[in-house]
Design a protein around this motif. Structure first.
Motif, PDB file in Angstrom:
ATOM      1  N   ARG A 190      -0.424  -6.849  -1.559  1.00  0.00           N
ATOM      2  CA  ARG A 190       0.398  -5.958  -2.368  1.00  0.00           C
ATOM      3  C   ARG A 190      -0.246  -5.642  -3.719  1.00  0.00           C
ATOM      4  N   LYS A 243       0.035  -3.152  -8.872  1.00  0.00           N
ATOM      5  CA  LYS A 243       0.866  -3.210  -7.649  1.00  0.00           C
ATOM      6  C   LYS A 243       0.598  -1.941  -6.862  1.00  0.00           C
ATOM      7  N   ASP A 247       2.043   0.421   1.311  1.00  0.00           N
ATOM      8  CA  ASP A 247       2.346  -0.825   2.010  1.00  0.00           C
ATOM      9  C   ASP A 247       1.381  -0.924   3.189  1.00  0.00           C
TER      10      ASP A 247
END
Lengths: 275, 171
Positions: A190, A243, A247
Motif C-alpha cells: 500500500r 500511500k 490497490d
C-alpha cells in the motif's frame, strides 16, 4: 382423589359432553373427506407458515455461506462473458485532435497474473507485440501508475510492477521532483517511498504525488498521497512515505501507454552519445 | 319403566324414518332445512341419567348420519343438544316435579315453556350442525341465516307434531 371424583360427578354433563363431542368430531374428521381435507389444509397452512418464519430467521445465519456461493456463481458467470475471452482486436483510446498532436495512446489490457507479496512483483497482461506493446512502456490503471512493461511476447506482456525494487518513477509533489521507489525498508503493497526531495522543503501530509515531466508517464498521472514525512531510509536521508492510490491486490484492468514521440526523443538523445 | 322404553323405541324408529325418508327431501333451497328427529331427544323422560341421555343422543345422531352420509356430524350436534337440554331443564324445572311429570311434553309443561325449550335446543343443534358442516369461518353469515331459518322450521314442525299427539294431562 375423592374430591376430584365429586367434582367430576357434579359436572358430569360437561365431561360427558366433552367425551361425546370429541368422539363425534374424530368420527366426522376421519370419515368425511371435506372436513378431513379442511383440517389437513389448515394444519398444513399453520405448519407451513411456521416453517416459513423459521426459515426467514435461519436464512440470516447462513448469509455468509450464501454470499460465498453467490460470489462463486458470479465468478463462474463472469468467466463465460465475452470480456473474459481473449480478444485479438486492439482497443485503443484515441482522440483525433487537429490542434494538438496526439502524444499518448492507451491500450486496454486485462491483468491475468499479479503478485503483491514478493520482494519483486510482476504483472502479466493479455496484450503483447501484436497489439503494439513494446518494452519500456508505462502502464497505469484507472487510479494511478502501475508499472513499466518489461518483456513482451506475441499476445502477452509482463510488467515490472511499481512494487519492484528496481522500478523508479520520477514523481513530483507540490512541484518538487523526486524519485519514487518501493522495497527500501518496506514491503507493504500500500505504500511507496519518495526519495530525493530536498530536506528543507516542507511537504504537507495529504499532498498529491503525481508523475513528473521527466517520467515516461504523461505528466500529472496520479501516484498517491503523502502519508508520512521524515521517514528514515537506508541512506540516512529523510524520505516521504506515499500511500499509493492503486490497490495492487485488486488490479483488474490496466492501460498501456504508448508514447508516440518517444522514438523521436530517443534518437535525438542518442546523438548526444555519439559526440 | 318398561312402557317408557317401548314408547321411546317406537318414537325413535318413527322419527328416524320420517326424517330419513320424508324430510330429507324437503327444505327451502337448502336455506331452511327441517330436522324433526331431535324431537326424540326433546321428549326423553326427565329422570333419565345424564350418561344415558348422551348415549341415546349420540346413537340418534349416528343413525341419522348413516343415512345422510355425514358420519359424526349429527352425532356431534346431538351431543351438544343433550348438554343444552341438561342445562335448560336444571334451570327451568324443579327437581321434585319429576315424579308426576315423566316427560317434557307440550301437554304437560305448557305451550310457552315447550316452545321456548324446542326453540333453544333446535337452535343449538342447528348451530353446531351447520357450522361444522360448513367447517369454515368465512361463511359465517350464510351459516347463521341457515341456522335461524332452519331452527324456526324445525320448531314449527315439532310443535305441529306435538299438537297432533296432544294429550292433556289430567292432574
Amino acid at each position: 382423589m375423592r374430591n376430584l371424583w365429586l367434582f367430576i360427578s357434579k359436572y358430569n354433563a360437561f365431561f360427558l359432553l366433552v367425551i361425546f363431542f370429541t368422539t363425534s368430531l374424530i368420527l366426522m374428521v376421519n370419515n368425511n373427506s371435506y372436513q378431513r381435507a379442511s383440517v389437513w389444509n389448515s394444519s398444513n397452512q399453520l405448519v407451513g407458515s411456521t416453517y416459513e418464519k423459521v426459515n426467514q430467521f435461519s436464512s440470516y445465519l447462513v448469509l455468509g455461506k450464501t454470499n460465498d456461493s453467490l460470489a462463486a456463481e458470479n465468478a463462474r458467470l463472469r468467466n463465460l462473458l465475452k470480456s473474459s475471452l481473449f480478444s485479438d482486436s486492439v482497443k485503443q483510446v484515441q482522440v483525433n485532435d487537429t490542434l494538438l498532436k496526439q502524444q499518448y495512446t492507451y491500450t486496454v489490457a486485462k491483468v491475468i497474473n499479479n503478485s503483491v507479496h514478493q520482494k519483486n512483483n510482476y504483472i502479466t497482461i493479455n496484450r503483447g507485440k501484436k497489439h503494439g506493446i513494446a518494452k519500456g512502456m508505462g502502464v497505469t490503471s484507472a487510479t494511478g501508475v502501475v508499472g513499466i512493461v518489461l518483456n513482451v511476447s506475441d499476445n502477452f506482456s509482463t510488467i515490472r510492477s511499481l512494487l519492484h525494487t528496481e522500478t523508479k518513477v520520477s514523481a513530483s509533489v507540490d512541484g518538487n521532483i523526486g524519485s519514487l521507489v518501493w522495497g527500501e525498508g518496506n514491503f507493504d503493497a500500500r505504500y511507496a517511498i519518495l526519495k530525493d526531495i530536498q530536506a528543507h522543503l516542507v511537504v504537507k501530509k495529504g499532498s498529491r504525488v503525481v508523475t513528473s515531466e521527466f517520467s515516461l508517464f504523461p505528466q500529472g498521472t496520479n501516484i498517491g498521497k503523502v502519508f508520512k514525512t521524515g521517514v528514515k531510509g537506508d541512506d540516512s536521508a529523510l524520505n516521504i512515505q506515499v500511500k499509493l492510490d492503486t490497490d495492487f491486490s485488486a488490479l483488474q484492468y490496466v492501460y498501456v501507454i504508448t508514447n508516440m514521440l518517444s522514438n523521436e526523443q530517443l534518437s535525438l538523445e542518442a546523438l548526444n552519445k555519439v559526440e | 319403566m318398561g312402557r317408557a322404553i317401548i314408547v321411546n323405541t317406537i318414537r325413535f324408529i318413527l322419527l328416524i324414518a320420517t326424517q330419513v325418508f320424508l324430510l330429507k327431501n324437503t327444505g327451502y333451497y337448502n336455506l331452511s332445512v327441517p330436522y324433526l328427529y331431535i324431537l326424540f331427544i326433546l321428549l326423553l323422560p326427565f329422570n333419565i341419567p345424564n350418561g344415558l341421555l348422551f348415549l341415546l343422543a349420540f346413537i340418534t345422531g349416528i343413525s341419522i348420519d348413516v343415512f345422510y352420509d355425514t358420519l359424526g356430524l349429527h352425532a356431534l350436534a346431538c351431543s351438544v343438544m343433550a348438554f343444552v337440554r341438561i342445562i335448560f331443564i336444571s334451570v327451568t324445572v324443579q327437581r321434585d316435579g319429576f315424579d308426576n311429570e315423566p316427560e317434557p311434553r307440550l301437554g304437560i309443561m305448557g305451550f310457552r315453556w315447550f316452545i321456548f325449550y324446542a326453540l333453544i335446543l333446535a337452535f343449538f343443534h342447528h348451530l353446531f350442525l351447520f357450522s361444522f358442516e360448513a367447517f369454515r369461518i368465512s361463511e359465517f353469515g350464510y351459516t347463521i341465516i341457515r341456522v335461524l331459518l332452519s331452527a324456526l322450521l324445525s320448531t314449527c314442525l315439532i310443535l305441529i307434531t306435538e299438537f297432533v299427539f296432544y294429550r292433556k294431562k289430567v292432574r
